[in-house]
Design an enzyme around this catalytic site. Structure first.
Site, short mmCIF file in Angstrom:
data_model
loop_
_atom_site.label_atom_id
_atom_site.label_comp_id
_atom_site.label_asym_id
_atom_site.label_seq_id
_atom_site.Cartn_x
_atom_site.Cartn_y
_atom_site.Cartn_z
N ASN A 71 0.82 -1.21 0.00
CA ASN A 71 0.00 0.00 0.00
C ASN A 71 0.86 1.26 0.00
OD1 ASN A 71 -2.18 -1.73 0.15
ND2 ASN A 71 -2.40 -1.55 2.37
N ASN A 171 -0.05 -1.51 -6.89
CA ASN A 171 -0.38 -2.49 -5.84
C ASN A 171 -1.87 -2.46 -5.51
OD1 ASN A 171 0.43 -4.29 -3.48
ND2 ASN A 171 -0.62 -2.62 -2.42
N GLU A 172 -2.49 -3.62 -5.49
CA GLU A 172 -3.90 -3.78 -5.05
C GLU A 172 -4.79 -2.61 -5.48
OE1 GLU A 172 -3.91 -4.76 -0.82
OE2 GLU A 172 -3.16 -6.76 -1.27
N TYR A 243 -4.14 -13.77 2.34
CA TYR A 243 -3.71 -14.02 3.72
C TYR A 243 -4.78 -14.86 4.40
CZ TYR A 243 -0.52 -10.10 2.88
OH TYR A 243 0.45 -9.28 2.36
N GLU A 291 1.89 -11.70 -2.73
CA GLU A 291 1.67 -11.54 -1.28
C GLU A 291 0.93 -12.77 -0.78
OE1 GLU A 291 0.10 -7.89 0.37
OE2 GLU A 291 1.07 -6.69 -1.20
#
Ligand code: AHR
Length: 497
Positions: A71, A171-172, A243, A291
């Protein structure tokens, strides 16, 4: 309980791309400041890097490190982190609500990566910035000399280009928490255009487009399809992030999470290949699982951290024994898909949801998850084989037919080594394994490593390594048949040569 498997030399999944043993260092919490870098630490080298941490990272043999976010990267001005340190600005870091001093930036990180023998997977900011900043960073890092940004790098003391080969396009970008969040169409377009100019600067680089932030995102699947449709010719990989946590303390269900991970990987492969078919393209998009880990222990503590401090203890999950089992199983899942998963980064490496922890001014130590990661990275190089497995199964809250035995095998032809990785998910007892290794009959067992513990919640601390592997596993070999007892809830590495 009993399980059987057959390992055949010719039943190959794929060569392992060593980059699947990658990791991740973000400007977040104490990952950089207090983690890899602490100039006042007794083990610090002349650049301020902790050598005790360097030694542990080298033990893991990490081939690739993603940097600088996460992030963080979506609000990062890379120019803040280069040039004389005294001129670098302190910034409000909005992703994690801290203050970023910029003492460490691109060049210092490249120096650190060299010390641990890793390549860097560099992320560019496609949140608050775009194609222009991204192409300038590629020029700064990879162009030899004679242009504004390459000469700027040289004026900063780095004559030779860093030659960074792998780059993440943001990212994301699907996440509402992300600075500069985008719709799939907005992101697909910018990924294509940023990717285009980055490759014009250096055509040898490889690019990772952002997939969904997790399989549970409401836009999952449509996001991947749209992004790839709009950027197919420029990008080489699509990313996956996931995750897990054992929030409701249901171990059987927790250890079955890798079935979901498996499904996630299969789905992304299908989507990438659907776009390939739609475009009648010869090019195949591979997967970067950039990730992955367990992340939940620190969630509550993080709510209490005061904003706007420097390097607070954020995301400091202390991992227990059961987490190590799931991490072992996640590594097996990545290996099983080595034909398409060519990059994977355990998130992260030091202090922040990490296998390595440090105390500021104090020791560095190994978390429970350090061990399966190290074993896979050390012994999981070569060719992944596709064993025929027959295992008892169980049902859990969210899963049916969960194999008690989770396993794969890696054959290193060069070293003439065969390694079997196996998790026994059984809560009650040991699993009796019969493994036919027919055409490795002349091999001998080198060791049977086992990670086991009576207490699933046991953790390691700075002063006590309570969860450590031993080599007293009882695997034996007779006329091409391995027999072994895999202790109740255990991670096993059976090495043959
Ligand atoms: O790894 C921690 C954070 O998790 C990363 O910054 C972000 O990409 C993800 O949500």
């Amino acid at each position: 309980k009993k399980a059987k498997m057959i390992v055949e030399k010719d039943f190959k999944v794929s060569e392992v791309d060593k980059r699947i043993y990658g990791s991740f260092v973000e400007h977040l919490g104490r990952a950089v400041y207090g983690g890899i870098y602490e100039p006042d630490h007794p083990t610090a080298n002349e650049q301020g890097f902790r050598q005790d941490v360097i030694e542990l990272v080298k033990e893991l043999d990490v081939p690739l490190v993603r940097y600088p976010g996460g992030n963080f990267v979506s609000g990062y001005n890379w120019e803040d982190g280069v040039g004389p340190k005294k001129d670098r600005p302190r910034r409000l870091e909005l992703a994690w609500r801290t203050i970023e001093t910029n003492e460490i930036g691109t060049n210092e990180f490249m120096d650190w990566a060299k010390l641990v023998n890793a390549d860097v997977n560099m992320a560019v900011n496609l949140g608050t910035r775009g194609a222009d900043a991204a192409r300038n960073l590629v020029e700064y890092c990879n162009h030899p000399s004679g242009t504004y940004y390459s000469d700027l790098r040289r004026s900063h003391g780095y004559q030779d280009p860093h030659n960074i080969k792998t780059w993440c396009l943001g990212n994301e970008m699907d996440g509402p928490w992300q600075m500069g969040q985008k719709t799939a169409v907005e992101y697909g377009r910018i990924a294509n255009e940023a990717g285009k100019v980055m490759k014009l600067v250096d055509p040898t680089i490889e690019l990772v487009a952002c997939g969904s932030s997790s399989r549970t995102m409401p836009t999952f699947a449509d996001w991947e399809a749209t992004v790839l449709d709009l950027s197919y010719d420029q990008v080489d990989f699509i990313s996956l992030h996931q995750y897990y946590g054992n929030r409701d303390n249901d171990v059987a269900n927790y250890l079955a999470r890798t079935l979901e991970m498996e499904d996630f990987i299969q789905s992304v492969i299908s989507i990438a290949d659907y776009i390939k078919a739609k475009k009648r393209s010869k090019k195949t998009i591979n997967l970067s699982f950039d990730e992955w880990n367990v992340w939940y222990h620190s969630n509550e503590a993080d709510q209490k951290i005061e904003p706007w401090s420097i390097a607070p203890p954020q995301l400091e999950d202390i991992y227990n024994f059961e987490d190590a089992l799931l991490v072992g199983s996640m590594l097996i899942t990545l290996l099983k898909h080595a034909d398409r998963v060519k990059i994977a980064c355990m998130a992260q490496l030091v202090n922040v949801i990490a296998p390595i922890m440090t105390e500021n001014g104090g020791p560095a130590w190994k978390q429970t998850i350090f061990y399966p990661y190290m074993h896979a990275s050390k012994y999981g190089r070569g060719t992944v084989l596709n064993p025929i497995v027959s295992s008892p199964k169980y049902d859990s809250k969210d899963f049916t037919d969960v194999p008690v035995l989770d396993t794969t095998a890696v054959y290193n032809e060069e070293q003439e080594e065969l390694t079997i990785f196996a998790v026994n998910r059984d809560l009650e007892g040991c699993l009796q394994l019969d493994c036919d290794i027919r055409n490795f009959a002349d091999y001998k067992i080198v060791e049977h490593i086992v990670l086991e513990n009576d207490d699933l919640k046991q953790v390691n601390t700075a002063t006590k390594q309570a969860v450590v592997p031993h080599t007293n596993g009882n695997a034996s070999l007779d006329s091409g048949l391995i027999t072994a007892s895999l202790p109740k809830l255990s991670w096993n590495v059976i090495r043959l040569k």
